[in-house]
Scaffold this motif. Structure first.
Motif, PDB file in Angstrom:
ATOM      1  N   ASP A  44       0.796  -1.224   0.000  1.00  0.00           N
ATOM      2  CA  ASP A  44       0.000   0.000   0.000  1.00  0.00           C
ATOM      3  C   ASP A  44       0.830   1.276   0.000  1.00  0.00           C
ATOM      4  N   GLU A  45       2.123   1.171   0.226  1.00  0.00           N
ATOM      5  CA  GLU A  45       3.015   2.334   0.150  1.00  0.00           C
ATOM      6  C   GLU A  45       3.780   2.380  -1.172  1.00  0.00           C
ATOM      7  N   GLY A  46       3.444   1.472  -2.092  1.00  0.00           N
ATOM      8  CA  GLY A  46       4.074   1.442  -3.400  1.00  0.00           C
ATOM      9  C   GLY A  46       5.376   0.680  -3.471  1.00  0.00           C
ATOM     10  N   GLU A  47       5.771   0.061  -2.360  1.00  0.00           N
ATOM     11  CA  GLU A  47       7.018  -0.702  -2.337  1.00  0.00           C
ATOM     12  C   GLU A  47       6.798  -2.098  -2.923  1.00  0.00           C
ATOM     13  N   GLU A  48       7.787  -2.581  -3.658  1.00  0.00           N
ATOM     14  CA  GLU A  48       7.713  -3.936  -4.199  1.00  0.00           C
ATOM     15  C   GLU A  48       7.966  -4.947  -3.105  1.00  0.00           C
ATOM     16  N   GLY A  49       7.250  -6.066  -3.165  1.00  0.00           N
ATOM     17  CA  GLY A  49       7.430  -7.129  -2.195  1.00  0.00           C
ATOM     18  C   GLY A  49       7.557  -8.472  -2.880  1.00  0.00           C
ATOM     19  N   PHE A  50       7.995  -9.435  -2.132  1.00  0.00           N
ATOM     20  CA  PHE A  50       8.245 -10.776  -2.663  1.00  0.00           C
ATOM     21  C   PHE A  50       7.924 -11.795  -1.582  1.00  0.00           C
ATOM     22  N   GLU A  51       7.204 -12.833  -1.930  1.00  0.00           N
ATOM     23  CA  GLU A  51       6.934 -13.952  -1.028  1.00  0.00           C
ATOM     24  C   GLU A  51       7.269 -15.235  -1.785  1.00  0.00           C
ATOM     25  N   ALA A  52       8.203 -15.998  -1.270  1.00  0.00           N
ATOM     26  CA  ALA A  52       8.593 -17.260  -1.907  1.00  0.00           C
ATOM     27  C   ALA A  52       7.714 -18.392  -1.407  1.00  0.00           C
ATOM     28  N   SER A  53       7.583 -19.416  -2.224  1.00  0.00           N
ATOM     29  CA  SER A  53       6.887 -20.625  -1.791  1.00  0.00           C
ATOM     30  C   SER A  53       7.653 -21.261  -0.651  1.00  0.00           C
ATOM     31  N   ARG A  54       6.918 -21.830   0.273  1.00  0.00           N
ATOM     32  CA  ARG A  54       7.554 -22.532   1.381  1.00  0.00           C
ATOM     33  C   ARG A  54       7.379 -24.040   1.241  1.00  0.00           C
ATOM     34  N   LEU A  55       6.323 -24.447   0.531  1.00  0.00           N
ATOM     35  CA  LEU A  55       6.042 -25.864   0.321  1.00  0.00           C
ATOM     36  C   LEU A  55       6.047 -26.158  -1.169  1.00  0.00           C
ATOM     37  N   VAL A  56       6.148 -27.405  -1.512  1.00  0.00           N
ATOM     38  CA  VAL A  56       6.181 -27.801  -2.918  1.00  0.00           C
ATOM     39  C   VAL A  56       4.773 -27.964  -3.476  1.00  0.00           C
ATOM     40  N   GLY A  57       3.746 -27.859  -2.641  1.00  0.00           N
ATOM     41  CA  GLY A  57       2.366 -28.052  -3.073  1.00  0.00           C
ATOM     42  C   GLY A  57       1.787 -26.847  -3.790  1.00  0.00           C
ATOM     43  N   ALA A  58       0.468 -26.806  -3.802  1.00  0.00           N
ATOM     44  CA  ALA A  58      -0.265 -25.720  -4.452  1.00  0.00           C
ATOM     45  C   ALA A  58      -0.570 -24.625  -3.445  1.00  0.00           C
ATOM     46  N   ALA A  59      -1.094 -23.497  -3.953  1.00  0.00           N
ATOM     47  CA  ALA A  59      -1.433 -22.385  -3.077  1.00  0.00           C
ATOM     48  C   ALA A  59      -2.735 -21.740  -3.522  1.00  0.00           C
ATOM     49  N   LEU A  60      -3.490 -21.294  -2.546  1.00  0.00           N
ATOM     50  CA  LEU A  60      -4.689 -20.503  -2.764  1.00  0.00           C
ATOM     51  C   LEU A  60      -4.367 -19.096  -2.262  1.00  0.00           C
ATOM     52  N   VAL A  61      -4.551 -18.081  -3.132  1.00  0.00           N
ATOM     53  CA  VAL A  61      -4.177 -16.707  -2.795  1.00  0.00           C
ATOM     54  C   VAL A  61      -5.365 -15.796  -3.066  1.00  0.00           C
ATOM     55  N   TRP A  62      -5.661 -14.903  -2.096  1.00  0.00           N
ATOM     56  CA  TRP A  62      -6.712 -13.920  -2.287  1.00  0.00           C
ATOM     57  C   TRP A  62      -6.473 -12.736  -1.361  1.00  0.00           C
ATOM     58  N   GLN A  63      -7.289 -11.686  -1.540  1.00  0.00           N
ATOM     59  CA  GLN A  63      -7.155 -10.463  -0.744  1.00  0.00           C
ATOM     60  C   GLN A  63      -8.466 -10.171  -0.027  1.00  0.00           C
ATOM     61  N   GLU A  64      -8.353  -9.761   1.240  1.00  0.00           N
ATOM     62  CA  GLU A  64      -9.499  -9.284   2.007  1.00  0.00           C
ATOM     63  C   GLU A  64      -9.070  -8.053   2.791  1.00  0.00           C
ATOM     64  N   GLU A  65      -9.745  -6.925   2.551  1.00  0.00           N
ATOM     65  CA  GLU A  65      -9.524  -5.701   3.307  1.00  0.00           C
ATOM     66  C   GLU A  65      -8.039  -5.308   3.405  1.00  0.00           C
ATOM     67  N   GLY A  66      -7.351  -5.326   2.257  1.00  0.00           N
ATOM     68  CA  GLY A  66      -5.954  -4.900   2.212  1.00  0.00           C
ATOM     69  C   GLY A  66      -4.947  -5.927   2.697  1.00  0.00           C
ATOM     70  N   ILE A  67      -5.404  -7.132   2.990  1.00  0.00           N
ATOM     71  CA  ILE A  67      -4.523  -8.218   3.434  1.00  0.00           C
ATOM     72  C   ILE A  67      -4.560  -9.330   2.391  1.00  0.00           C
ATOM     73  N   VAL A  68      -3.390  -9.737   1.919  1.00  0.00           N
ATOM     74  CA  VAL A  68      -3.287 -10.884   1.013  1.00  0.00           C
ATOM     75  C   VAL A  68      -3.075 -12.116   1.876  1.00  0.00           C
ATOM     76  N   ILE A  69      -3.836 -13.158   1.599  1.00  0.00           N
ATOM     77  CA  ILE A  69      -3.759 -14.408   2.353  1.00  0.00           C
ATOM     78  C   ILE A  69      -3.368 -15.518   1.383  1.00  0.00           C
ATOM     79  N   ARG A  70      -2.437 -16.359   1.820  1.00  0.00           N
ATOM     80  CA  ARG A  70      -2.004 -17.490   0.985  1.00  0.00           C
ATOM     81  C   ARG A  70      -2.020 -18.751   1.832  1.00  0.00           C
TER      82      ARG A  70
END
Length: 100
Positions: free
Chosen positions: A56-82
């Motif tokens: 929200d401040e315009g900074e780039e971010g990065f989140e790496a996978s932690r598991l070898v499986g699949a991921a479900l990603v979505w946003q609620e009220e300014g929070i990204v959940i994976r």
């Protein structure tokens, strides 16, 4: 550490509202499908992946996978959940519905 974990849930302040805020770089063996999660648009990512986003401040971010499986990603009220796991899409969506 996440070693030996069967499921990892992460959350961080960011936005998936536009293509500049959330970019998915998929390898040739990774698929991305749009899904509905808790009434909002999310993504089912099957295969190895990393998330690149802008907070929200315009900074780039990065989140790496932690598991070898699949991921479900979505946003609620300014929070990204994976949710990362070896679960199926339906199972991950069922878990997402139980989160508070």
């Amino acid at each position: 550490g996440d070693e030996g974990a069967g499921l990892v849930i992460t959350q961080f302040e960011a936005s998936l509202d536009d293509s500049e805020a959330f970019t998915k770089f998929a390898r040739f063996d990774t698929t991305v499908a749009e899904v509905e999660v808790r009434g909002v648009t999310g993504y089912w990512i099957a295969g190895p992946h990393n998330l690149y986003f802008r907070d929200d401040e315009g900074e780039e971010g990065f989140e790496a996978s932690r598991l070898v499986g699949a991921a479900l990603v979505w946003q609620e009220e300014g929070i990204v959940i994976r949710i990362e796991s070896g679960l199926s899409r339906i199972e991950a969506l069922e878990i997402a519905e139980t989160l508070e």
